[in-house]
Design a protein around this motif. Structure first.
Motif, PDB file in Angstrom:
ATOM      1  N   TRP A 158      -5.140  -7.268 -10.930  1.00 35.49           N
ATOM      2  CA  TRP A 158      -5.671  -6.480  -9.825  1.00 35.49           C
ATOM      3  C   TRP A 158      -5.078  -6.949  -8.490  1.00 35.49           C
ATOM      4  O   TRP A 158      -4.701  -6.147  -7.634  1.00 35.49           O
ATOM      5  CB  TRP A 158      -7.193  -6.589  -9.779  1.00 35.49           C
ATOM      6  CG  TRP A 158      -7.911  -5.852 -10.862  1.00 35.49           C
ATOM      7  CD1 TRP A 158      -8.583  -6.394 -11.924  1.00 35.49           C
ATOM      8  CD2 TRP A 158      -8.042  -4.426 -10.992  1.00 35.49           C
ATOM      9  NE1 TRP A 158      -9.128  -5.397 -12.702  1.00 35.49           N
ATOM     10  CE2 TRP A 158      -8.816  -4.187 -12.160  1.00 35.49           C
ATOM     11  CE3 TRP A 158      -7.592  -3.340 -10.249  1.00 35.49           C
ATOM     12  CZ2 TRP A 158      -9.135  -2.896 -12.599  1.00 35.49           C
ATOM     13  CZ3 TRP A 158      -7.923  -2.050 -10.678  1.00 35.49           C
ATOM     14  CH2 TRP A 158      -8.673  -1.854 -11.839  1.00 35.49           C
ATOM     15  N   HIS A 159      -4.995  -8.266  -8.332  1.00 37.74           N
ATOM     16  CA  HIS A 159      -4.509  -8.811  -7.072  1.00 37.74           C
ATOM     17  C   HIS A 159      -3.022  -8.549  -6.858  1.00 37.74           C
ATOM     18  O   HIS A 159      -2.594  -8.278  -5.737  1.00 37.74           O
ATOM     19  CB  HIS A 159      -4.794 -10.322  -7.002  1.00 37.74           C
ATOM     20  CG  HIS A 159      -6.213 -10.647  -6.706  1.00 37.74           C
ATOM     21  ND1 HIS A 159      -7.218 -10.519  -7.643  1.00 37.74           N
ATOM     22  CD2 HIS A 159      -6.819 -11.087  -5.560  1.00 37.74           C
ATOM     23  CE1 HIS A 159      -8.376 -10.860  -7.114  1.00 37.74           C
ATOM     24  NE2 HIS A 159      -8.162 -11.208  -5.844  1.00 37.74           N
ATOM     25  N   SER A 160      -2.222  -8.646  -7.936  1.00 35.46           N
ATOM     26  CA  SER A 160      -0.785  -8.423  -7.765  1.00 35.46           C
ATOM     27  C   SER A 160      -0.468  -6.948  -7.500  1.00 35.46           C
ATOM     28  O   SER A 160       0.441  -6.622  -6.734  1.00 35.46           O
ATOM     29  CB  SER A 160      -0.009  -8.918  -8.990  1.00 35.46           C
ATOM     30  OG  SER A 160      -0.290  -8.135 -10.140  1.00 35.46           O
ATOM     31  N   LEU A 161      -1.209  -6.053  -8.123  1.00 34.57           N
ATOM     32  CA  LEU A 161      -0.962  -4.624  -7.937  1.00 34.57           C
ATOM     33  C   LEU A 161      -1.518  -4.114  -6.611  1.00 34.57           C
ATOM     34  O   LEU A 161      -0.923  -3.237  -5.974  1.00 34.57           O
ATOM     35  CB  LEU A 161      -1.582  -3.830  -9.090  1.00 34.57           C
ATOM     36  CG  LEU A 161      -0.950  -4.006 -10.466  1.00 34.57           C
ATOM     37  CD1 LEU A 161      -1.748  -3.253 -11.518  1.00 34.57           C
ATOM     38  CD2 LEU A 161       0.504  -3.524 -10.466  1.00 34.57           C
ATOM     39  N   ASP A 202      -4.180  -5.804  -1.047  1.00 32.38           N
ATOM     40  CA  ASP A 202      -5.161  -5.500  -0.008  1.00 32.38           C
ATOM     41  C   ASP A 202      -6.535  -5.323  -0.658  1.00 32.38           C
ATOM     42  O   ASP A 202      -6.717  -4.486  -1.546  1.00 32.38           O
ATOM     43  CB  ASP A 202      -4.768  -4.218   0.732  1.00 32.38           C
ATOM     44  CG  ASP A 202      -5.766  -3.849   1.806  1.00 32.38           C
ATOM     45  OD1 ASP A 202      -5.727  -4.448   2.889  1.00 32.38           O
ATOM     46  OD2 ASP A 202      -6.614  -2.972   1.534  1.00 32.38           O
ATOM     47  N   SER A 203      -7.516  -6.104  -0.228  1.00 28.47           N
ATOM     48  CA  SER A 203      -8.824  -6.114  -0.884  1.00 28.47           C
ATOM     49  C   SER A 203      -9.542  -4.774  -0.815  1.00 28.47           C
ATOM     50  O   SER A 203     -10.217  -4.371  -1.768  1.00 28.47           O
ATOM     51  CB  SER A 203      -9.716  -7.214  -0.289  1.00 28.47           C
ATOM     52  OG  SER A 203      -9.917  -6.995   1.100  1.00 28.47           O
ATOM     53  N   ALA A 204      -9.389  -4.052   0.297  1.00 28.85           N
ATOM     54  CA  ALA A 204     -10.063  -2.754   0.435  1.00 28.85           C
ATOM     55  C   ALA A 204      -9.474  -1.734  -0.535  1.00 28.85           C
ATOM     56  O   ALA A 204     -10.217  -0.980  -1.175  1.00 28.85           O
ATOM     57  CB  ALA A 204      -9.945  -2.248   1.869  1.00 28.85           C
ATOM     58  N   ARG A 205      -8.157  -1.713  -0.661  1.00 24.29           N
ATOM     59  CA  ARG A 205      -7.528  -0.776  -1.601  1.00 24.29           C
ATOM     60  C   ARG A 205      -7.839  -1.159  -3.043  1.00 24.29           C
ATOM     61  O   ARG A 205      -8.045  -0.296  -3.889  1.00 24.29           O
ATOM     62  CB  ARG A 205      -6.024  -0.735  -1.364  1.00 24.29           C
ATOM     63  CG  ARG A 205      -5.646  -0.125  -0.023  1.00 24.29           C
ATOM     64  CD  ARG A 205      -4.155   0.070   0.117  1.00 24.29           C
ATOM     65  NE  ARG A 205      -3.820   0.585   1.445  1.00 24.29           N
ATOM     66  CZ  ARG A 205      -2.608   0.898   1.831  1.00 24.29           C
ATOM     67  NH1 ARG A 205      -1.582   0.739   1.002  1.00 24.29           N
ATOM     68  NH2 ARG A 205      -2.381   1.364   3.048  1.00 24.29           N
ATOM     69  N   ARG A 206      -7.862  -2.460  -3.309  1.00 22.31           N
ATOM     70  CA  ARG A 206      -8.190  -2.914  -4.659  1.00 22.31           C
ATOM     71  C   ARG A 206      -9.611  -2.477  -5.041  1.00 22.31           C
ATOM     72  O   ARG A 206      -9.848  -1.986  -6.138  1.00 22.31           O
ATOM     73  CB  ARG A 206      -8.058  -4.439  -4.732  1.00 22.31           C
ATOM     74  CG  ARG A 206      -8.328  -5.013  -6.112  1.00 22.31           C
ATOM     75  CD  ARG A 206      -7.918  -6.471  -6.186  1.00 22.31           C
ATOM     76  NE  ARG A 206      -8.651  -7.335  -5.284  1.00 22.31           N
ATOM     77  CZ  ARG A 206      -8.131  -7.951  -4.224  1.00 22.31           C
ATOM     78  NH1 ARG A 206      -6.862  -7.786  -3.898  1.00 22.31           N
ATOM     79  NH2 ARG A 206      -8.885  -8.744  -3.471  1.00 22.31           N
ATOM     80  N   ASP A 207     -10.538  -2.640  -4.113  1.00 20.73           N
ATOM     81  CA  ASP A 207     -11.918  -2.232  -4.364  1.00 20.73           C
ATOM     82  C   ASP A 207     -11.995  -0.735  -4.616  1.00 20.73           C
ATOM     83  O   ASP A 207     -12.699  -0.282  -5.532  1.00 20.73           O
ATOM     84  CB  ASP A 207     -12.791  -2.614  -3.159  1.00 20.73           C
ATOM     85  CG  ASP A 207     -14.232  -2.186  -3.320  1.00 20.73           C
ATOM     86  OD1 ASP A 207     -14.904  -2.702  -4.238  1.00 20.73           O
ATOM     87  OD2 ASP A 207     -14.705  -1.337  -2.533  1.00 20.73           O
TER      88      ASP A 207
END
Length: 237
Positions: A50-53, A56-61
Motif C-alpha cells: 500500500w505504501h509503495s503504490l 501519500d497517506s490521503a490517497r492511500r486511504d
C-alpha cells in the motif's frame, strides 16, 4: 473536476447498490468495477505494498476505502483506482446519500451489500463513512452460516482498544476486537486489520481500526445517555 467525470462517478456510486450481493462471494469488491471508463484496475505485483503504490497517506486511504480493504497486498490482486484520483475526497466516493430526513438522532447505517457503513448526525447529514466486512455465508469451524443479523438495533455496550472475543478462536477466545460496540447478542462493530473486500467474519462487523475508534469515541452516545444507545440499521439492500 471534469463534469463528465463527475457524472460517470455518480453513476458508479449509484451502481454500487445494484450489484450482486457479496455475502457469498470472495471476489474483492473493487474488481467488479474494472470495466468502468472512469476506473483503472491495477494488478498487484511482487514487492508492491500500500505504501509503495500510494505513498501519500490521503490517497492511500481513499483507495483502501474505494476497494473496501486494508489487508496486505498479494501478487495478482486487482485494485480499482479512479482515473482522477487527485481530484477526489473520501466523501466524493461515498456510496451513501449525503443527507437523509432529519430524525433528531444519530444513526449508523451498515450495508452488507456495498460493504460500507455511514454515520449520520442529528440533522441527517452524512458525517463519515467507511468499509466493512460482515459475516460470511459459512464458517467451517462452527459448521453453520455466519451471516450478520439485519434489522434496527441500538448500541448496547461499548469497550475500548483492549476488547477481545470471548468465543473466537473456538475453544480459546481472545481474538482482538478493538473498540467493540455490541448491538445484538454477540454481534458487534469492531476494528480489524483484516477487512478483505468481501464478507469474511463470524458475524461481527469488521471496520478499519481508525474508523472503529472514531465511531466508538467520537460518534456513538453511551448506552446510559439520556438518548439511549445510538441507533444502528443493518441491511443487505
Amino acid at each position: 473536476m471534469n463534469k463528465n467525470y463527475v457524472g460517470s462517478l455518480a453513476v458508479f456510486i449509484a451502481a454500487q447498490f445494484c450489484i450482486t450481493p457479496l455475502f457469498a462471494s470472495k471476489s474483492h469488491y473493487g474488481e467488479r468495477f474494472c470495466s468502468y471508463e472512469t476506473i483503472t484496475c491495477y494488478k498487484v505485483k511482487h514487492g508492491d505494498s500500500w505504501h509503495s503504490l500510494f505513498p501519500d497517506s490521503a490517497r492511500r486511504d481513499l483507495i483502501q476505502r474505494f476497494n473496501r480493504m486494508n489487508v496486505r497486498l498479494r501478487p495478482g490482486m486487482k485494485l480499482a483506482v479512479p482515473n482522477e484520483l487527485h481530484t477526489l475526497s473520501v466523501m466524493d466516493i461515498s456510496p451513501f446519500k449525503p443527507q437523509i430526513p432529519n430524525s433528531g438522532e444519530k444513526l449508523i447505517v451498515v450495508n452488507l451489500n456495498v460493504l460500507a457503513w455511514g454515520a449520520y448526525n442529528e440533522e441527517g447529514n452524512l458525517v463519515h463513512w467507511g468499509p466493512l466486512s460482515g459475516g460470511k455465508d459459512w464458517c467451517p469451524d462452527v459448521k453453520r452460516p455466519c451471516r450478520t443479523v439485519t434489522g434496527t438495533y441500538s448500541i448496547k455496550r461499548k469497550l475500548g482498544s483492549s476488547c477481545k472475543s470471548s468465543k473466537y478462536p473456538i475453544g480459546k477466545g481472545g481474538a482482538p476486537m478493538p473498540y467493540c460496540m455490541f448491538f445484538f447478542r454477540g454481534f458487534a462493530l469492531h476494528g480489524s486489520p483484516y477487512v478483505p473486500g468481501y464478507n469474511a467474519s463470524h458475524g461481527c462487523v469488521r471496520l478499519f481500526p481508525e474508523d472503529a475508534r472514531w465511531i466508538n469515541q467520537e460518534f456513538v452516545d453511551p448506552p446510559s445517555s439520556p438518548f439511549g444507545g445510538t441507533t444502528i440499521v443493518v441491511e443487505r439492500s
